[in-house]
Design a protein around this motif. Structure first.
Motif, PDB file in Angstrom:
ATOM      1  N   LYS A 160     -82.049 -30.625 -27.465  1.00 36.22           N
ATOM      2  CA  LYS A 160     -81.822 -30.380 -28.890  1.00 36.22           C
ATOM      3  C   LYS A 160     -80.447 -29.743 -29.066  1.00 36.22           C
ATOM      4  CE  LYS A 160     -86.694 -29.699 -30.137  1.00 36.22           C
ATOM      5  NZ  LYS A 160     -87.690 -28.800 -30.780  1.00 36.22           N
ATOM      6  N   GLY A 161     -79.569 -30.416 -29.768  1.00 36.26           N
ATOM      7  CA  GLY A 161     -78.269 -29.837 -30.105  1.00 36.26           C
ATOM      8  C   GLY A 161     -77.208 -29.943 -29.035  1.00 36.26           C
ATOM      9  N   LYS A 162     -77.500 -29.497 -27.834  1.00 37.00           N
ATOM     10  CA  LYS A 162     -76.496 -29.438 -26.772  1.00 37.00           C
ATOM     11  C   LYS A 162     -76.139 -30.836 -26.277  1.00 37.00           C
ATOM     12  CE  LYS A 162     -75.813 -27.616 -22.097  1.00 37.00           C
ATOM     13  NZ  LYS A 162     -76.455 -26.873 -20.984  1.00 37.00           N
ATOM     14  N   PRO A 163     -74.862 -31.206 -26.314  1.00 34.76           N
ATOM     15  CA  PRO A 163     -74.473 -32.529 -25.800  1.00 34.76           C
ATOM     16  C   PRO A 163     -74.546 -32.569 -24.274  1.00 34.76           C
ATOM     17  CG  PRO A 163     -72.521 -31.292 -26.427  1.00 34.76           C
ATOM     18  CD  PRO A 163     -73.698 -30.465 -26.859  1.00 34.76           C
ATOM     19  N   ILE A 186     -78.253 -42.818 -18.702  1.00 39.07           N
ATOM     20  CA  ILE A 186     -78.672 -41.477 -19.121  1.00 39.07           C
ATOM     21  C   ILE A 186     -79.101 -41.598 -20.576  1.00 39.07           C
ATOM     22  CG2 ILE A 186     -78.006 -39.079 -19.478  1.00 39.07           C
ATOM     23  CD1 ILE A 186     -75.989 -39.325 -17.284  1.00 39.07           C
ATOM     24  N   VAL A 187     -80.367 -41.323 -20.821  1.00 41.37           N
ATOM     25  CA  VAL A 187     -80.933 -41.440 -22.164  1.00 41.37           C
ATOM     26  C   VAL A 187     -81.148 -40.040 -22.714  1.00 41.37           C
ATOM     27  CG1 VAL A 187     -82.763 -42.432 -23.566  1.00 41.37           C
ATOM     28  CG2 VAL A 187     -82.096 -43.541 -21.425  1.00 41.37           C
ATOM     29  N   ALA A 188     -80.507 -39.735 -23.840  1.00 39.39           N
ATOM     30  CA  ALA A 188     -80.554 -38.384 -24.382  1.00 39.39           C
ATOM     31  C   ALA A 188     -80.924 -38.386 -25.852  1.00 39.39           C
ATOM     32  CB  ALA A 188     -79.196 -37.690 -24.204  1.00 39.39           C
ATOM     33  N   THR A 189     -81.555 -37.305 -26.290  1.00 39.35           N
ATOM     34  CA  THR A 189     -81.871 -37.135 -27.708  1.00 39.35           C
ATOM     35  C   THR A 189     -80.751 -36.406 -28.439  1.00 39.35           C
ATOM     36  OG1 THR A 189     -83.095 -35.124 -27.149  1.00 39.35           O
ATOM     37  CG2 THR A 189     -84.368 -37.159 -27.345  1.00 39.35           C
ATOM     38  N   THR A 190     -79.621 -36.222 -27.763  1.00 36.60           N
ATOM     39  CA  THR A 190     -78.434 -35.625 -28.395  1.00 36.60           C
ATOM     40  C   THR A 190     -77.257 -36.578 -28.199  1.00 36.60           C
ATOM     41  OG1 THR A 190     -77.960 -34.374 -26.364  1.00 36.60           O
ATOM     42  CG2 THR A 190     -79.244 -33.258 -28.063  1.00 36.60           C
ATOM     43  N   SER A 191     -76.061 -36.029 -28.050  1.00 37.19           N
ATOM     44  CA  SER A 191     -74.855 -36.835 -27.854  1.00 37.19           C
ATOM     45  C   SER A 191     -74.269 -36.535 -26.479  1.00 37.19           C
ATOM     46  CB  SER A 191     -73.835 -36.516 -28.953  1.00 37.19           C
ATOM     47  OG  SER A 191     -73.519 -35.132 -28.939  1.00 37.19           O
ATOM     48  N   PHE A 192     -73.097 -37.088 -26.203  1.00 34.72           N
ATOM     49  CA  PHE A 192     -72.380 -36.868 -24.952  1.00 34.72           C
ATOM     50  C   PHE A 192     -70.998 -36.295 -25.263  1.00 34.72           C
ATOM     51  CE2 PHE A 192     -75.558 -39.983 -24.016  1.00 34.72           C
ATOM     52  CZ  PHE A 192     -75.962 -39.722 -22.713  1.00 34.72           C
ATOM     53  N   THR A 193     -70.515 -35.433 -24.399  1.00 33.81           N
ATOM     54  CA  THR A 193     -69.186 -34.867 -24.599  1.00 33.81           C
ATOM     55  C   THR A 193     -68.133 -35.953 -24.383  1.00 33.81           C
ATOM     56  OG1 THR A 193     -68.928 -34.222 -22.278  1.00 33.81           O
ATOM     57  CG2 THR A 193     -69.993 -32.630 -23.755  1.00 33.81           C
ATOM     58  N   ASN A 211     -78.529 -41.943 -31.279  1.00 36.14           N
ATOM     59  CA  ASN A 211     -78.462 -43.121 -32.141  1.00 36.14           C
ATOM     60  C   ASN A 211     -78.880 -44.382 -31.401  1.00 36.14           C
ATOM     61  OD1 ASN A 211     -77.238 -42.107 -34.759  1.00 36.14           O
ATOM     62  ND2 ASN A 211     -75.737 -41.345 -33.297  1.00 36.14           N
ATOM     63  N   ALA A 212     -78.351 -44.548 -30.181  1.00 35.80           N
ATOM     64  CA  ALA A 212     -78.715 -45.720 -29.379  1.00 35.80           C
ATOM     65  C   ALA A 212     -80.185 -45.656 -28.977  1.00 35.80           C
ATOM     66  CB  ALA A 212     -77.826 -45.797 -28.137  1.00 35.80           C
ATOM     67  N   LEU A 213     -80.690 -44.458 -28.741  1.00 30.50           N
ATOM     68  CA  LEU A 213     -82.102 -44.293 -28.401  1.00 30.50           C
ATOM     69  C   LEU A 213     -82.998 -44.755 -29.546  1.00 30.50           C
ATOM     70  CD1 LEU A 213     -84.501 -43.244 -26.754  1.00 30.50           C
ATOM     71  CD2 LEU A 213     -83.952 -40.934 -27.562  1.00 30.50           C
ATOM     72  N   THR A 228     -85.239 -43.572 -39.853  1.00 28.79           N
ATOM     73  CA  THR A 228     -84.154 -42.634 -40.121  1.00 28.79           C
ATOM     74  C   THR A 228     -83.156 -42.643 -38.984  1.00 28.79           C
ATOM     75  OG1 THR A 228     -85.398 -40.813 -39.124  1.00 28.79           O
ATOM     76  CG2 THR A 228     -85.640 -41.146 -41.490  1.00 28.79           C
ATOM     77  N   ASN A 229     -81.905 -42.402 -39.307  1.00 28.04           N
ATOM     78  CA  ASN A 229     -80.860 -42.307 -38.294  1.00 28.04           C
ATOM     79  C   ASN A 229     -80.785 -40.892 -37.755  1.00 28.04           C
ATOM     80  OD1 ASN A 229     -79.994 -44.990 -38.561  1.00 28.04           O
ATOM     81  ND2 ASN A 229     -78.721 -44.459 -40.325  1.00 28.04           N
ATOM     82  N   SER A 230     -80.285 -40.784 -36.553  1.00 27.81           N
ATOM     83  CA  SER A 230     -80.091 -39.466 -35.954  1.00 27.81           C
ATOM     84  C   SER A 230     -78.973 -38.731 -36.675  1.00 27.81           C
ATOM     85  CB  SER A 230     -79.733 -39.623 -34.475  1.00 27.81           C
ATOM     86  OG  SER A 230     -79.243 -38.425 -33.947  1.00 27.81           O
ATOM     87  N   ASP A 231     -79.097 -37.395 -36.700  1.00 27.33           N
ATOM     88  CA  ASP A 231     -78.030 -36.590 -37.289  1.00 27.33           C
ATOM     89  C   ASP A 231     -76.947 -36.257 -36.276  1.00 27.33           C
ATOM     90  OD1 ASP A 231     -79.495 -34.931 -35.701  1.00 27.33           O
ATOM     91  OD2 ASP A 231     -79.870 -33.394 -37.220  1.00 27.33           O
ATOM     92  N   GLU A 232     -77.065 -36.803 -35.070  1.00 27.93           N
ATOM     93  CA  GLU A 232     -76.062 -36.573 -34.043  1.00 27.93           C
ATOM     94  C   GLU A 232     -74.915 -37.561 -34.210  1.00 27.93           C
ATOM     95  OE1 GLU A 232     -76.152 -34.191 -31.912  1.00 27.93           O
ATOM     96  OE2 GLU A 232     -78.193 -33.489 -32.251  1.00 27.93           O
ATOM     97  N   PRO A 233     -73.671 -37.147 -33.915  1.00 30.78           N
ATOM     98  CA  PRO A 233     -72.551 -38.086 -33.983  1.00 30.78           C
ATOM     99  C   PRO A 233     -72.665 -39.143 -32.901  1.00 30.78           C
ATOM    100  CG  PRO A 233     -71.864 -36.027 -32.970  1.00 30.78           C
ATOM    101  CD  PRO A 233     -73.257 -35.804 -33.478  1.00 30.78           C
TER     102      PRO A 233
END
Length: 277
Positions: A160-163, A186-193, A211-213, A228-233
């Motif tokens: 949650k939150g942390k890329p 690597i499948v994540a519920t956040t983003s990547f740096t 988003n891809a997930l 709904t779309n993810s709120d992550e960039p």
């Protein structure tokens, strides 16, 4: 005697197949799985076939006193019970995947349920999936995907939150090379740096952000509940190195690099921050 030998050979081949199928899980940095763990993770029919073989072969190869003691019945019923557990687990994973509604519902899943959902999603994409049982630590490989002779190692990040940092990507890349896998995800519920994205570029590593997930889950759902779309960039869009705002893809109009694409700041000309592709 020849019939017994033939049945015994088939039984041993089934055991060898099961061991090979989960060999990779034994060499990863996770706790050692028991044979029951491995059978529960395997398709339900594996335990069912072993139960039938045990019922047919063990009375021939075991001493009569052992057979009369009920050991064959106990083993057969135990394998059938494991087969039932495996079938129930598979049905539950299918239902769980179809009930997901967005990134928050995915994040709220227990870590193993999250992996179960992803395993079922990749099965629906045509992969043969081998799941790992771990102690809950988020290291090593969570799933192995096989398709068309290729093996893909997958690591799941229910964050949650942390890329996801570049260190995580580097470590999985090392595992991929060590295990001689074809690719890694690597499948994540956040983003990547941005550094993680830069490291993965040009390598057989797919970074599946939130988003891809959501697209992955939505495309394989039978209920299409993901709305709904993810709120992550989007991890493919880096931030400006000068003002930290999202960048846009531009093309050089003149000069020695005319026609080449690059990342430019959305605040141009006020901010002239750029990144190379």
């Amino acid at each position: 005697m020849h019939l017994a030998s033939g049945k015994n050979a088939v039984f041993m081949q089934a055991i060898v197949f099961q061991r090979k199928m989960f060999y990779t899980s034994a060499i990863m940095g996770r706790r050692k799985n028991s044979w029951a763990d491995k059978l529960v993770l395997a398709p339900w029919w594996v335990s069912a076939v072993l139960a039938l073989l045990a019922y047919a072969i063990l009375p021939i190869v075991l001493p009569a006193a052992v057979v009369k003691g009920g050991l064959v019945v106990i083993i057969t019923l135990g394998l059938l019970a494991i087969s039932a557990l495996s079938a129930i687990r598979s049905l539950r994973s299918r239902s769980l995947l179809d009930r997901q509604t967005g990134v928050n519902s995915l994040r709220d899943l227990p870590w193993k349920r999250f992996e179960d959902v992803l395993a079922e999603a990749y099965r629906r994409q045509g992969y043969q999936v081998v799941e790992m049982l771990g102690s809950g630590a988020d290291d090593g490989v969570d799933l192995l995907l096989r398709k068309d002779g290729h093996v893909v190692v997958v690591q799941c990040k229910r964050w949650k939150g942390k890329p996801v940092s570049v260190q995580v990507v580097r470590e999985l890349y090392g595992v991929m090379v060590d295990q001689r896998a074809s690719a890694a995800k690597i499948v994540a519920t956040t983003s990547f740096t941005p550094d993680a994205v830069a490291f993965a570029k040009g390598k057989p590593i797919e970074l599946v952000d939130s988003n891809a997930l959501l697209r992955l889950v939505r495309d394989v759902q039978t209920t299409s509940r993901i709305t709904t779309n993810s709120d992550e960039p989007d991890h493919l869009i880096p931030n400006c190195p000068t003002c930290s705002t999202p960048m846009v893809l531009r093309a050089a109009r003149r000069g020695p690099h005319a026609g080449e694409k690059f990342w430019g700041c959305v605040n141009y000309p006020k901010c002239r921050g750029t990144r190379r592709l």
